[in-house]
Write a protein that holds these residues in place. Structure first.
Motif, short mmCIF file in Angstrom:
data_model
loop_
_atom_site.label_atom_id
_atom_site.label_comp_id
_atom_site.label_asym_id
_atom_site.label_seq_id
_atom_site.Cartn_x
_atom_site.Cartn_y
_atom_site.Cartn_z
N UNK A 115 58.75 -4.06 15.99
CA UNK A 115 58.36 -2.97 15.08
C UNK A 115 59.18 -3.08 13.80
N UNK A 116 58.53 -3.20 12.65
CA UNK A 116 59.24 -3.41 11.38
C UNK A 116 60.24 -2.29 11.10
N UNK A 176 52.10 3.34 4.40
CA UNK A 176 52.81 2.12 4.80
C UNK A 176 53.74 2.42 5.98
N UNK A 177 53.17 3.08 6.97
CA UNK A 177 53.94 3.51 8.13
C UNK A 177 53.43 2.81 9.39
N UNK A 178 54.22 2.89 10.44
CA UNK A 178 53.78 2.41 11.74
C UNK A 178 53.65 3.61 12.67
N UNK A 179 52.63 3.57 13.53
CA UNK A 179 52.40 4.62 14.52
C UNK A 179 52.92 4.10 15.85
N UNK A 180 53.81 4.83 16.48
CA UNK A 180 54.42 4.39 17.74
C UNK A 180 54.05 5.39 18.82
N UNK A 181 53.21 4.95 19.76
CA UNK A 181 52.75 5.82 20.85
C UNK A 181 53.79 5.82 21.96
N UNK A 182 54.31 7.00 22.25
CA UNK A 182 55.43 7.16 23.17
C UNK A 182 54.95 7.86 24.44
N UNK A 183 55.02 7.21 25.61
CA UNK A 183 54.53 7.82 26.85
C UNK A 183 55.57 8.74 27.49
N UNK A 197 45.78 -2.65 19.73
CA UNK A 197 45.75 -3.92 19.02
C UNK A 197 45.55 -3.79 17.52
N UNK A 198 45.25 -2.59 17.03
CA UNK A 198 45.05 -2.41 15.60
C UNK A 198 46.38 -2.54 14.85
N UNK A 199 46.31 -3.05 13.66
CA UNK A 199 47.51 -3.23 12.86
C UNK A 199 48.15 -1.88 12.53
N UNK A 200 49.45 -1.83 12.73
CA UNK A 200 50.18 -0.61 12.41
C UNK A 200 50.31 0.37 13.56
N UNK A 201 49.68 0.08 14.71
CA UNK A 201 49.76 0.96 15.88
C UNK A 201 50.44 0.20 17.02
N UNK A 202 51.51 0.77 17.55
CA UNK A 202 52.28 0.12 18.61
C UNK A 202 52.30 1.01 19.86
N UNK A 203 52.28 0.36 21.02
CA UNK A 203 52.25 1.08 22.29
C UNK A 203 53.49 0.72 23.10
#
Length: 366
Positions: A186-187, A222-229, A245-251
């Motif tokens: 994650x950048x 210019x943000x990243x979305x981080x999905x937190x379980x 898998x979309x750019x800018x979204x992390x799981x």
């Protein structure tokens, strides 16, 4: 109060970070107050709970084991969290009321610890709740709405308004979360928007609107979305609807510890959450947050610091959520909001002090 035998009942052993944090907070408070307490936890996963917290455990649905534990105990603690409500399931509410009733019938001290109570839709359950709670020794609730509900119901026991027990936990080390985020690639230079959601009724419609909003934030800010379980793997499935898998979204598709989750959230620039304890973790880590309401407990918590939910699953307003997020990214929360969080942290520590005073009074006046 040496070697006091205590049984704790709650939604434990189901990988729900909020409830596990609640148990951790209660255990820390008890171990710091009682002299070598002998603690047994009723758990959905007894082996895991015993290994994680170093306590005795009994299976959640072993009636004989639960009865033996309660019979040989001195004190029954019900809590914390939203145990006494029938929106999720009326069966679970009857279950928790049954544990409380056993404690009353066996003439044990029974204490409700930092509970959020209601809604209760069914009249017969409200009647049962009223009669059972009028026989317990003490009640602390985490918000004034819960106290008001019990008073209107006709519960005459003294009810103390404190705060969610999780707010008594210490903040986590930020380096723990940074290492997890770095490992996921994650950048570090981008704004980080944490997202803690769950499936709820009418999921498809509101989740589609939320997905568009978070992707817009990722692109335009210019943000990243981080999905937190907060509950794994259930929350992972919900988060994947945001665009796997979309750019800018992390799981973060892993079962993290309480400390790891707190530290991950501590590394966010803002958290958007419909999980109550994700919002509470944000408060503990001094990370600005916005609530997405699906249940009164979200609104009740936000009201304690003078906030309202940005939007709700029933009436998802993507434009308002976008604008509110941009505002928070730009200016954060007001200093007065953090002062209110600090006051809540102090009130959360009152739960165990109230319990101690009730136990001491009963020992001195048997």
């Amino acid at each position: 109060m040496a070697n006091y035998k205590i049984v704790i009942s709650g939604y434990y052993g189901f990988n729900n970070a909020g409830d596990e944090a609640m148990l951790s907070a209660i255990l820390q408070a008890l171990q710091g107050t009682f002299d070598s307490p002998d603690i047994t936890v009723i758990s959905g996963d007894p082996k895991s709970t015993a290994a994680s917290f170093g306590v005795h455990t009994v299976p959640r649905f072993s009636i004989s084991s639960i009865c033996r534990s309660i019979f040989s105990s001195d004190l029954i603690i019900s809590g914390g969290g939203s145990l006494l409500q029938d929106v999720t399931s009326w069966k679970s509410m009857i279950y928790y009321l049954s544990i409380i009733t056993l404690g009353v019938l066996f003439r044990k001290q029974v204490f409700l610890y930092s509970q959020g109570i209601g809604p209760v839709r069914y009249r017969v359950i409200r009647i049962i709740l009223k009669h059972v709670l009028n026989h317990v020794d003490g009640i602390t609730v985490r918000d004034k709405e819960s106290k008001g509900f019990l008073q209107r119901l006709g519960v005459h026991r003294k009810i103390y308004t404190t705060a969610d027990a999780v707010l008594s936990l210490a903040p986590a080390d930020l380096s723990i979360g940074r290492k997890i985020l770095d490992k996921r690639g994650i950048p570090p230079e981008k704004k980080k928007i944490g997202l803690a959601i769950r499936y709820w009724h009418h999921s498809r419609e509101w989740m589609e609107k939320l997905e568009k909003t978070v992707h817009r934030l990722a692109k335009e800010k210019d943000a990243v979305i981080i999905c937190i379980p907060m509950q794994f793997p259930e929350d992972e499935t919900a988060a994947e609807a945001m665009g796997k898998g979309d750019e800018g979204v992390y799981f973060l598709n892993e079962d993290f510890s309480i400390e790891e989750l707190m530290s991950i959230i501590g590394n966010m620039d803002v958290l958007l959450g419909m999980r109550l304890h994700a919002l509470i973790f944000s408060a503990l880590m001094h990370v600005p947050f916005l609530g997405i309401s699906y249940d009164p407990k979200i609104d009740n918590f936000l009201a304690l610091i003078g906030q309202k939910a940005s939007t709700s699953v029933q009436h998802m307003d993507g434009e308002k959520l976008y604008n509110d997020t941009c505002r928070i990214l730009s200016s954060g929360l007001d200093a007065k909001d953090w002062e209110k969080v600090a006051a809540l942290q102090e009130r959360a520590c009152e739960n165990v002090q109230i319990l101690k005073s009730l136990v001491t009074h009963k020992e001195e006046n048997p």
